[in-house]
Design a protein around this motif. Structure first.
Motif, PDB file in Angstrom:
ATOM      1  N   ASP A 278       0.387  -0.993  -0.208  1.00 45.48           N
ATOM      2  CA  ASP A 278       0.135   0.068  -0.179  1.00 45.48           C
ATOM      3  C   ASP A 278       0.600   1.179  -0.087  1.00 45.48           C
ATOM      4  N   ASP A 279       2.500   1.221   0.213  1.00 46.26           N
ATOM      5  CA  ASP A 279       3.220   2.439  -0.636  1.00 46.26           C
ATOM      6  C   ASP A 279       3.571   2.813  -1.940  1.00 46.26           C
ATOM      7  N   ARG A 324       3.051  10.315   5.166  1.00 40.98           N
ATOM      8  CA  ARG A 324       2.146   9.514   5.394  1.00 40.98           C
ATOM      9  C   ARG A 324       1.173   9.545   4.428  1.00 40.98           C
ATOM     10  N   GLY A 325       0.107   9.041   4.684  1.00 34.04           N
ATOM     11  CA  GLY A 325      -1.224   8.708   3.879  1.00 34.04           C
ATOM     12  C   GLY A 325      -1.732   9.443   2.648  1.00 34.04           C
ATOM     13  N   PRO A 329      -4.649   3.644  -1.251  1.00 32.18           N
ATOM     14  CA  PRO A 329      -5.504   3.755  -0.252  1.00 32.18           C
ATOM     15  C   PRO A 329      -6.238   1.949  -0.418  1.00 32.18           C
ATOM     16  N   MET A 330      -6.237   2.183   0.961  1.00 36.07           N
ATOM     17  CA  MET A 330      -6.503   0.645   1.756  1.00 36.07           C
ATOM     18  C   MET A 330      -8.492   0.067   1.596  1.00 36.07           C
ATOM     19  N   SER A 333     -11.990   1.112   3.160  1.00 40.35           N
ATOM     20  CA  SER A 333     -11.490   1.512   4.984  1.00 40.35           C
ATOM     21  C   SER A 333     -11.274   2.968   5.160  1.00 40.35           C
ATOM     22  N   GLY A 334     -11.313   4.275   3.690  1.00 39.89           N
ATOM     23  CA  GLY A 334     -10.626   5.588   4.484  1.00 39.89           C
ATOM     24  C   GLY A 334      -9.132   5.483   4.557  1.00 39.89           C
ATOM     25  N   ARG A 335      -8.298   4.592   4.214  1.00 44.86           N
ATOM     26  CA  ARG A 335      -6.874   4.329   4.679  1.00 44.86           C
ATOM     27  C   ARG A 335      -6.150   4.304   4.029  1.00 44.86           C
ATOM     28  N   LYS A 336      -5.200   5.318   3.766  1.00 39.31           N
ATOM     29  CA  LYS A 336      -3.684   4.639   2.726  1.00 39.31           C
ATOM     30  C   LYS A 336      -2.378   3.956   3.113  1.00 39.31           C
ATOM     31  N   ASP A 338       1.898   4.671   2.406  1.00 36.95           N
ATOM     32  CA  ASP A 338       2.088   6.131   2.278  1.00 36.95           C
ATOM     33  C   ASP A 338       3.073   6.349   1.473  1.00 36.95           C
TER      34      ASP A 338
END
Length: 382
Positions: A278-279, A324-325, A329-330, A333-336, A338
């Motif tokens: 995810d990076d 960060r972020g 996108p994960m 979940s709304g998270r990402k 880095d």
């Protein structure tokens, strides 16, 4: 080499009845058959020896002569006296020889030899059959894989024939008994020493054929047509990701359900960004002064936004800075993940007089050693 007594070869006593002789030979034939022992000369010889013995002892006339006169009495009879049996009797009756074996007959023995047997049951020509699944490979950009997109996919598949509604028959006609297999769905084929039941090539095991095929689909019940489907590619998909679209494959037969369509994503490389899980990673050049003194810089992100960051003073070549972020996108979940900036210090290829004078002044202050200590390779930035 002297021949062994035929009764000894089969492991039966003199006076053994036909069923005992057959059972003994059947056991040896399965054990030493060449198809189960490829390249094994010893097994091949034992198989020939057992077959020769069975050729004689299973024939009442030859068995009687052998019992009275031994090998000499068989000279000129085509078995035992010419250096090798002709095997015609044994091979001709091979399917009968293995009848009743293991409760499944010749099919079970054939399965043990080749890893599969022949089925004697015909498929019901009217039974529903599910359509084939299809695969379509699609290339997408690195950016679309990270942020997601919608895509129109064009592909070919088999649809139910509109004229015959999938029956394969012209109007007013139907199916008739297959003339090749007589409705059994199986035909007998000779394969060397075996006579094997195989699926009928004319009716493909159904036992029936179409009397008057449909002129549009030529009896297949389906027609190949081009179709376009719109698919949603979620953010953060990986290379090789499969997206299943139910019931968009080939049409089924006799009312069977359609197969599925699988879209396989092939993600193109990006010129500036790489991905690990995810990076995201990218390379950022620094001048000598920026690396030594530090700097405030900004770059374009993968989606075109400006990202500002500070380069710490004395930043080494190959060092990294995490933001960060700003990664992938994960899922939902709304998270990402880095974003990692890897710095590459670009040294000047030519100095003007002022730059050279300043570097000489710096060198005088630095006082570099003429015998530096070596650096362990595994300590260097990758």
């Amino acid at each position: 080499m002297a021949k062994r007594d035929y009764y000894e070869v089969l492991g039966v006593e003199r006076g053994a009845d036909h069923d005992t002789i057959k059972k003994a030979y059947r056991k040896l034939a399965v054990q030493y058959h060449p198809d189960r022992n490829p390249g094994n000369k010893e097994a091949e010889e034992k198989f020939k020896e057992a077959t020769e013995a069975y050729e004689v002892l299973s024939d009442e006339k030859k068995k009687s002569i052998y019992d009275q006169y031994g090998f000499a009495g068989l000279d000129g009879m085509g078995a035992g006296g010419d250096g090798g049996a002709q095997y015609s009797h044994a091979f001709h009756d091979f399917s009968d020889l293995f009848s009743g074996f293991g409760g499944g007959g010749f099919d079970d023995v054939f399965s043990s030899f080749f890893g599969g047997g022949s089925s004697r049951r015909s498929r019901d020509p009217n039974a529903p059959v599910r359509g084939n699944d299809l695969r379509n490979d699609v290339r997408i950009s690195f950016k679309d894989a990270v942020f997601g997109t919608k895509l129109d996919v064009r592909y070919s598949h088999k649809e139910t024939c509109e004229k015959c509604h999938g029956t394969g028959c012209s109007s007013g006609s139907g199916r008739k008994t297959c003339p090749t297999c007589g409705g059994s769905g199986q035909v007998r084929r000779s394969m060397g020493m075996f006579a094997v039941q195989q699926t009928c090539p004319n009716c493909r095991g159904s036992g029936t054929v179409i009397e008057n095929p449909c002129s549009d689909c030529r009896g297949t019940g389906t027609q190949t047509k081009t179709k376009v489907v719109t698919i949603k590619i979620p953010a953060g998909v990986d290379d090789g990701k499969r997206i299943a679209i139910p019931r968009q494959g080939d049409a089924g037969i006799n009312g069977g359900p359609a197969g599925d369509l699988y879209i396989v994503l092939n993600v193109e490389n990006d010129r500036y960004f790489e991905r690990s899980d995810d990076d995201l990673y990218c390379a950022v050049p620094l001048t000598l002064s920026q690396a030594v003194l530090g700097a405030k810089l900004h770059i374009k992100s993968l989606d075109g936004r400006d990202i500002s960051f500070s380069v710490p003073p004395c930043t080494a070549h190959g060092s990294q800075l995490r933001i960060r972020g700003e990664g992938v996108p994960m899922g939902d979940s709304g998270r990402k993940g880095d974003l990692y900036l890897k710095f590459f210090v670009s040294l000047p290829t030519k100095l003007n007089s002022e730059q050279k004078k300043l570097m000489e002044q710096y060198a005088a202050i630095e006082k570099p050693t003429e015998s530096p200590s070596l650096i362990a390779l595994d300590s260097l930035p990758r």
